[in-house]
Write an enzyme that holds these catalytic residues in place. Structure first.
Site, mmCIF file in Angstrom:
data_model
loop_
_atom_site.group_PDB
_atom_site.id
_atom_site.type_symbol
_atom_site.label_atom_id
_atom_site.label_comp_id
_atom_site.label_asym_id
_atom_site.label_seq_id
_atom_site.Cartn_x
_atom_site.Cartn_y
_atom_site.Cartn_z
ATOM 1 N N HIS A 178 55.962 7.103 70.461
ATOM 2 C CA HIS A 178 57.347 7.557 70.233
ATOM 3 C C HIS A 178 58.246 7.089 71.370
ATOM 4 O O HIS A 178 59.353 6.584 71.132
ATOM 5 C CB HIS A 178 57.365 9.081 70.117
ATOM 6 C CG HIS A 178 58.743 9.670 70.032
ATOM 7 N ND1 HIS A 178 59.364 9.966 68.841
ATOM 8 C CD2 HIS A 178 59.630 10.018 71.009
ATOM 9 C CE1 HIS A 178 60.556 10.466 69.076
ATOM 10 N NE2 HIS A 178 60.744 10.510 70.388
ATOM 11 N N GLU A 179 57.780 7.258 72.604
ATOM 12 C CA GLU A 179 58.587 6.850 73.760
ATOM 13 C C GLU A 179 58.706 5.329 73.836
ATOM 14 O O GLU A 179 59.764 4.801 74.190
ATOM 15 C CB GLU A 179 57.973 7.411 75.044
ATOM 16 C CG GLU A 179 57.863 8.922 75.093
ATOM 17 C CD GLU A 179 59.196 9.616 74.848
ATOM 18 O OE1 GLU A 179 60.251 9.029 75.157
ATOM 19 O OE2 GLU A 179 59.188 10.750 74.335
ATOM 20 N N HIS A 198 61.417 4.315 71.601
ATOM 21 C CA HIS A 198 62.753 4.440 72.203
ATOM 22 C C HIS A 198 63.085 3.190 73.020
ATOM 23 O O HIS A 198 64.213 2.686 72.975
ATOM 24 C CB HIS A 198 62.808 5.666 73.107
ATOM 25 C CG HIS A 198 63.097 6.942 72.378
ATOM 26 N ND1 HIS A 198 64.154 7.079 71.496
ATOM 27 C CD2 HIS A 198 62.473 8.153 72.397
ATOM 28 C CE1 HIS A 198 64.163 8.312 71.022
ATOM 29 N NE2 HIS A 198 63.163 8.976 71.549
ATOM 30 N N GLU A 209 65.988 9.836 67.254
ATOM 31 C CA GLU A 209 64.697 10.522 67.308
ATOM 32 C C GLU A 209 63.885 10.224 66.053
ATOM 33 O O GLU A 209 62.673 9.979 66.130
ATOM 34 C CB GLU A 209 64.910 12.031 67.464
ATOM 35 C CG GLU A 209 65.402 12.471 68.833
ATOM 36 C CD GLU A 209 64.436 12.104 69.938
ATOM 37 O OE1 GLU A 209 63.212 12.263 69.752
ATOM 38 O OE2 GLU A 209 64.903 11.638 70.995
#
Length: 246
Positions: free
Chosen positions: A48-49, A52, A134
């Site tokens: 997930h990071e 980003h 997100e």
């Protein structure tokens, strides 16, 4: 460039990514996150990071924050000009006649409305962009790990903990995978930086595969509209969900 990895000495499970360009990017996870998650869950959070960083969200949200701050500063300057320059305008209006005075009054009222609503609308837009990024990072995590359940389970596990992460500035709160300033991690509120955790988990678990198209279909089933761009969907190939790690 491989992002640098940092371990935050904190018992609250959370993680965040920083860096406006690949050379200076980094991913940080807390000690509490390392202790509470299994291999698949931790991979989901890291992915997930990484999402980003790959989507340039840190740079995008930094620019959006600067624009928001600029609008607020300009609004404050305009309000001060109205207050301190009001007497001079009233004197000139009394000399110039009723027509000019009425036109200036209308202009003043419109300007005041814009000064008040401008920062509010800009703030709502900023938070809406943060929530959409997100979802996109969740989609990237599902594609990178080929195991959406890993991130879904991690989000639920993080939400169940009651340990606060400590003093966190509101400016950096959107950087975390779960907002540390909100008990539930997110809400449908216009001023929430993160979408509801339940919505994120439901979309991940509704995926029939592990591609961007699968995530977009799951999101569309939950929200009624897609979130992935047409170009990305056109380039997205089919990808099956892998089995859980041992």
């Amino acid at each position: 460039y491989m992002p640098k990895i940092y371990l935050v000495d904190n018992d609250s499970p959370n993680a965040f990514a920083i860096g406006r360009k690949p050379e200076t990017s980094a991913v940080a996870v807390t000690r509490g996150l390392m202790y509470r998650l299994n291999r698949d869950e931790l991979q989901g959070v890291i992915a997930h990071e990484i999402g980003h960083l790959k989507n340039l969200d840190t740079k995008f949200m930094t620019l959006a924050g600067v624009m928001l701050g600029s609008i607020i500063v300009l609004s404050d300057m305009a309000m001060r000009m109205f207050f301190y320059g009001g007497r001079g305008s009233k004197r000139s209006n009394s000399r110039g006649g009723d027509g000019g005075g009425q036109a200036q009054l209308v202009f003043l009222l419109v300007a005041i409305v814009l000064v008040i609503l401008g920062p509010l609308l800009a703030r709502i837009l900023y938070f809406a962009l943060s929530r959409s990024r997100e979802y996109l990072a969740d989609a990237s995590a599902a594609v990178y790990t080929r195991y959406p359940e890993g991130l879904a389970s991690a989000l639920q596990r993080i939400a169940k903990t009651s340990k606060p992460i400590g003093e966190v500035n509101r400016t950096v709160a959107p950087m975390f995978i779960v907002n540390p300033l909100q008990a539930s991690g997110g809400s449908d509120n216009l001023f929430s930086t993160h979408p509801p955790l339940a919505d994120r988990v439901n979309v991940l678990r509704a995926m029939g595969g592990a591609s961007f198209r699968d995530y977009n279909n799951a999101y569309k089933g939950a929200k009624g509209e897609g979130i992935i761009g047409e170009r990305t969907l056109g380039e997205a190939g089919a990808q099956s969900i892998r089995s859980a790690s041992n």
